[in-house]
Design an enzyme around this catalytic site. Structure first.
Site, PDB file in Angstrom:
ATOM      1  N   PRO A 105      34.608 -18.655  10.271  1.00  0.00           N
ATOM      2  CG  PRO A 105      35.315 -17.244  11.864  1.00  0.00           C
ATOM      3  CD  PRO A 105      35.459 -17.774  10.483  1.00  0.00           C
ATOM      4  CB  CYS A 106      28.815 -19.724  10.445  1.00  0.00           C
ATOM      5  SG  CYS A 106      28.635 -20.409  12.248  1.00  0.00           S
ATOM      6  CD  GLN A 107      31.530 -15.872  14.558  1.00  0.00           C
ATOM      7  OE1 GLN A 107      32.011 -16.087  13.439  1.00  0.00           O
ATOM      8  NE2 GLN A 107      32.319 -16.093  15.579  1.00  0.00           N
ATOM      9  CE1 TYR A 162      25.210 -19.699  12.982  1.00  0.00           C
ATOM     10  CE2 TYR A 162      24.824 -17.888  11.329  1.00  0.00           C
ATOM     11  CZ  TYR A 162      25.195 -18.292  12.523  1.00  0.00           C
ATOM     12  OH  TYR A 162      25.867 -17.422  13.245  1.00  0.00           O
TER      13      TYR A 162
END
Length: 490
Positions: A105-107, A162
């Site tokens: 995940p890229c949180q 992002y």
């Protein structure tokens, strides 16, 4: 020497061993399993998803072994050596795993850049210093420790843009310094036989010692994607790096044009048409509460499309008896509204239909002499029993009735909370999709079992990588790796 031993083991004909990180219920694992890889284990923190992975990939193992694989594992605290020992591998840590796959995940990635990514390659414990980027750093940490021959990373398209970072490009830079040849691209699952238009980023890397180039699977199906998908794709690609010669540095564009060999994309009706109709909810017998998978329902008809035949006869996951997870949510307020909606209608259209239905009900009551004063409690109760409470200007995409002749739109993990994003195209059934229908739209075969009850299963399915898309990637990688063997023999 350990890397050379691994290469020699592979060249001798051993099936490549795959470790799945951030595995979820096993969408990537299933595709790679079909492509001929050996799935040796997974790291997944969600208990239901971890158990689902074990139920399907350790089915023939003794219960004690299956329980070990079913343990949820937190990658932020679990070291690769400890994981391999838990799984029963006692060889040197860098000799066990041939392929790493996964989608970290890229949180909270926005404040972790190239410097931090490089730091983990030079100092494997660097992730301890900054938990904000822990998950990506842990993925790189496992690569650094396990030294796989190849790896795959999957994520949403926005990972290319992002918070000002092109995460995939930055990962490639670090992987290049770690000794890998690396490229990435965007793939849409509907172009690979999945009845769902799901856009995802895939990054593939090979050890430079193998001497191979990265390639991605060519599309086998075609559909004219809706405008929103093109717009989202362009936003994601804004931050793709371009060099002085006008070429993408590591991004690879996969053709998206129709060719004479392209089959039409698999539609929702092709994918779901053989499953039993569900109408008991219209009789008022469906109650709210936990939905378990205890009752096996026979199929409505013999499989007609190639897709439904595959879903019932996927090698190793065959099922021609019936399905036990064909269960739906209880949403009694909206059954009539679902029936009124047209294929392709979203929430603004649904809201308008509901307003019309409310006015029709008021008229019907007036015709029998019953008048409701606007603003009265009875008026309000009637309104709320017909009209959903959401502002149509704020939630335009919250609802959608599927189009039978098109692939479904992207399934989300939000399925674990409600299924309004995927209302069944059949107005006679007037409902949202079932767990098994969601699995079908993601290309999970009918013999694939999900741990838990309805809500956890919906969440697992919505989070997953479509297995047929994973299979296309895995098959391409197997072809590349087999070419290394052929060249070695020559």
């Amino acid at each position: 020497m350990p890397l050379q031993n691994k290469i020699e083991r592979f060249l001798s004909g051993n099936t490549p061993r795959v470790l799945d990180l951030f595995a979820g219920c096993g969408g990537i694992s299933l595709g790679f399993h079909k492509a001929g890889f050996n799935i040796i284990g997974a790291v997944e923190v969600d208990p239901h998803a971890a158990r689902t992975h074990a139920l399907n990939f350790c089915r023939d193992e003794p219960e004690a072994i299956r329980e070990i694989h079913a343990n949820p594992r937190d990658i932020t605290t679990l070291e690769p050596a400890d994981l391999l020992e838990e799984l029963g591998y006692f060889e040197p840590v860098d000799e066990v795993v041939d392929i790493i796959v996964g989608g970290p995940p890229c949180q909270a990635y926005t404040r972790v850049g190239r410097a931090k990514l490089r730091e983990v390659a030079e100092h494997p414990d660097a992730y301890l210093q900054d938990a904000r980027g822990n998950l990506y750093l842990r993925y790189l940490h496992y690569v650094a420790q396990l030294q796989p021959l190849a790896l795959v990373m999957e994520n949403v398209p926005d990972v290319l843009n992002y918070g000002g970072h092109n995460v995939a490009e930055e990962m490639c830079e670090v992987l290049d310094e770690m000794g890998y040849t690396c490229n990435y691209t965007l793939l849409n699952s509907s172009f690979y036989g999945v009845p769902q238009m799901r856009e995802r980023m895939f990054l593939i890397a090979y050890r430079q010692e193998l001497g191979v180039e990265v390639t991605f699977p060519a599309p086998t199906h075609w559909v004219d994607l809706p405008r929103g998908y093109h717009g989202s794709r362009q936003v994601a690609l804004r931050n793709v790096v371009v060099d002085l010669f006008g070429e993408h540095i590591r991004y690879v564009e996969v053709p998206r044009e129709f060719t004479p060999d392209s089959a039409p994309a698999v539609s929702a009706k092709e994918a779901l048409g053989d499953l039993p109709a569900i109408t008991t909810h219209l009789e008022g017998t469906l109650k709210r509460g936990t939905r378990r998978f205890n009752d096996i329902q026979p199929y409505r008809e013999r499989p007609k499309s190639p897709y439904t035949k595959l879903m019932r006869n996927w090698p190793g996951f065959e099922n021609n008896v019936g399905i036990g997870d064909h269960v739906i949510r209880s949403l009694p307020r909206d059954y009539k509204l679902f029936r009124r909606m047209l294929p392709g209608d979203q929430y603004p259209e649904a809201y308008q239909h509901a307003q019309e239905m409310f006015q029709e009900e008021l008229k019907a009551r007036r015709e029998v002499g019953q008048r409701l004063e606007e603003g009265s409690e009875e008026y309000k109760q009637l309104y709320s029993s017909i009209v959903p409470p959401y502002d149509p200007g704020k939630f335009p995409n919250k609802w959608r009735k599927m189009e039978p002749d098109m692939p479904a739109r992207t399934l989300m993990a939000h399925l674990g909370k409600d299924c309004y994003s995927h209302i069944h195209y059949d107005s006679e059934q007037a409902r949202t999709i079932s767990v098994r229908e969601a699995a079908r739209l993601q290309s999970f075969p009918d013999g694939f079992k999900f741990s838990g009850t309805m809500n956890p299963a919906f969440k697992q399915i919505g989070n997953a990588v479509p297995p047929l898309l994973s299979y296309a990637v895995g098959r391409t990688m197997m072809t590349t790796l087999n070419a290394v063997r052929i060249q070695d023999e020559a």
